[in-house]
Design an enzyme around this catalytic site. Sequence first.
Site, mmCIF file in Angstrom:
data_model
loop_
_atom_site.group_PDB
_atom_site.id
_atom_site.type_symbol
_atom_site.label_atom_id
_atom_site.label_comp_id
_atom_site.label_asym_id
_atom_site.label_seq_id
_atom_site.Cartn_x
_atom_site.Cartn_y
_atom_site.Cartn_z
ATOM 1 N N ARG A 267 -10.171 -0.728 7.902
ATOM 2 C CA ARG A 267 -9.316 -1.632 8.674
ATOM 3 C C ARG A 267 -8.782 -0.957 9.937
ATOM 4 O O ARG A 267 -8.500 -1.613 10.937
ATOM 5 C CB ARG A 267 -8.208 -2.207 7.798
ATOM 6 C CG ARG A 267 -7.176 -1.250 7.204
ATOM 7 C CD ARG A 267 -6.157 -0.782 8.208
ATOM 8 N NE ARG A 267 -4.892 -0.439 7.626
ATOM 9 C CZ ARG A 267 -4.053 0.438 8.157
ATOM 10 N NH1 ARG A 267 -4.380 1.116 9.254
ATOM 11 N NH2 ARG A 267 -2.886 0.675 7.590
ATOM 12 N N LYS B 250 0.845 -1.194 0.000
ATOM 13 C CA LYS B 250 0.000 0.000 0.000
ATOM 14 C C LYS B 250 0.877 1.240 0.000
ATOM 15 O O LYS B 250 1.871 1.305 0.730
ATOM 16 C CB LYS B 250 -0.925 0.036 1.221
ATOM 17 C CG LYS B 250 -1.854 1.262 1.233
ATOM 18 C CD LYS B 250 -2.833 1.221 2.393
ATOM 19 C CE LYS B 250 -2.227 1.752 3.669
ATOM 20 N NZ LYS B 250 -3.234 1.953 4.731
ATOM 21 N N SER C 240 -2.275 2.041 18.210
ATOM 22 C CA SER C 240 -2.496 1.562 16.846
ATOM 23 C C SER C 240 -1.717 2.414 15.850
ATOM 24 O O SER C 240 -1.952 3.623 15.739
ATOM 25 C CB SER C 240 -3.992 1.637 16.516
ATOM 26 O OG SER C 240 -4.243 1.327 15.165
ATOM 27 N N ASP D 43 -14.560 17.724 19.797
ATOM 28 C CA ASP D 43 -13.683 18.090 18.691
ATOM 29 C C ASP D 43 -13.577 19.608 18.683
ATOM 30 O O ASP D 43 -14.565 20.302 18.956
ATOM 31 C CB ASP D 43 -14.262 17.590 17.355
ATOM 32 C CG ASP D 43 -13.238 17.593 16.236
ATOM 33 O OD1 ASP D 43 -12.728 18.687 15.909
ATOM 34 O OD2 ASP D 43 -12.949 16.521 15.682
ATOM 35 N N GLY E 244 -4.634 8.278 16.669
ATOM 36 C CA GLY E 244 -4.161 9.410 15.882
ATOM 37 C C GLY E 244 -2.666 9.489 15.648
ATOM 38 O O GLY E 244 -2.225 9.961 14.603
ATOM 39 N N ALA E 245 -1.859 9.065 16.608
ATOM 40 C CA ALA E 245 -0.401 9.172 16.455
ATOM 41 C C ALA E 245 0.081 8.143 15.439
ATOM 42 O O ALA E 245 0.095 6.950 15.707
ATOM 43 C CB ALA E 245 0.288 8.961 17.797
ATOM 44 N N ASP E 246 0.481 8.628 14.254
ATOM 45 C CA ASP E 246 0.900 7.727 13.184
ATOM 46 C C ASP E 246 2.153 8.233 12.476
ATOM 47 O O ASP E 246 2.461 7.816 11.369
ATOM 48 C CB ASP E 246 -0.233 7.536 12.173
ATOM 49 C CG ASP E 246 -0.663 8.848 11.526
ATOM 50 O OD1 ASP E 246 -0.141 9.910 11.915
ATOM 51 O OD2 ASP E 246 -1.518 8.811 10.631
#
Length: 331
Positions: A112, A69, A298, A162, A225-227
């Site tokens: 996913r 991907k 995640s 938010d 969120g932390a990616d």
Amino acid sequence: MDTHLINRTEIEKVLTMKDCMEATENAFRYYGLGKAQMPPKSYLYFNDYKGDLRCMPAYIPDLGASGIKAVNVHPENRKANLPTVMATILLIDPKTGFPIAVMDGTHITNMRTGAAGGIAIKYLAKDKCKKIAFIGAGIQAQTQLEAALLAKPKISQVSAFDIDQAKCAAFIRHCKDKYELDATAAKSVHEACKDADIINTTTSSRKPVVMKKDVPKGAHINAIGADAMGKQELDPEILNEAKVVIDDWEQASHSGEINVPISLKQFSKKDIAGELGKIVANNQKIRKSDDDITIFDSTGLAIQDLVTAWHVYQKMCKEHSESLQPFGLFS
């Protein structure tokens, strides 16, 4: 052999969250059993444009599936009314190396990621969950909610916060209209998290937005969120008190919720309670009581994209072959 082009509309017709969760749980199981090849995702940084491109390959021999991907994250795209995340998935026949499908990966990424949160809730949250809180109320909040309701069908209350009040209001309407849930927009993070059994964080923050005082006893947190390096949503004191589960050490330590605390020596590998793949594969019990706080960090694994894309491809070959568009890539 043909290379098939599969667009988002076709994927949305055949991919359900239930199927995606089953595929994602299997992906974690394969990984936990050591039956998957998956190098850590690699990054290209477009500093002039405040964006990046990530490449994510994977191969699962038992499934006979391999692919890669390519996904971008460009927060500034909001100003141009473009998606901030866009992805393309290439499925490759591992026997010949032939590209069998080129697919939209944006919807698969959203699905996913939500499914992984649902699997984490299944294995890490306490049995009786009634209230779920969302810090960040964008598109990802919707798939996280859908998966959470499959994992814990007795959830009846939703609260959300938010900084974009319009976005939050739209999410609350979604909760009420689609699921008939008791949903409210909170005025603060603390108000949203009060009495929550599950907390989902889906922001792009680079400093903690959820503090230790905000987290009730017994809560499970999906830190989504932390990616990327430098991103952070949780007060490090929460990590030190909680049982922290990761999806992959290399990715989590580089770009997940734990990346900043590790760089500041506020957290270390020995503080990890487990990896979700091994927990799924061995049906491990991480939570010891209803008062435990659990966290799933995640970062998003290529195996999740691969199994989901493979499921879509197989289902279309079996049930929707007339929709598959051949493309003579090498003709």
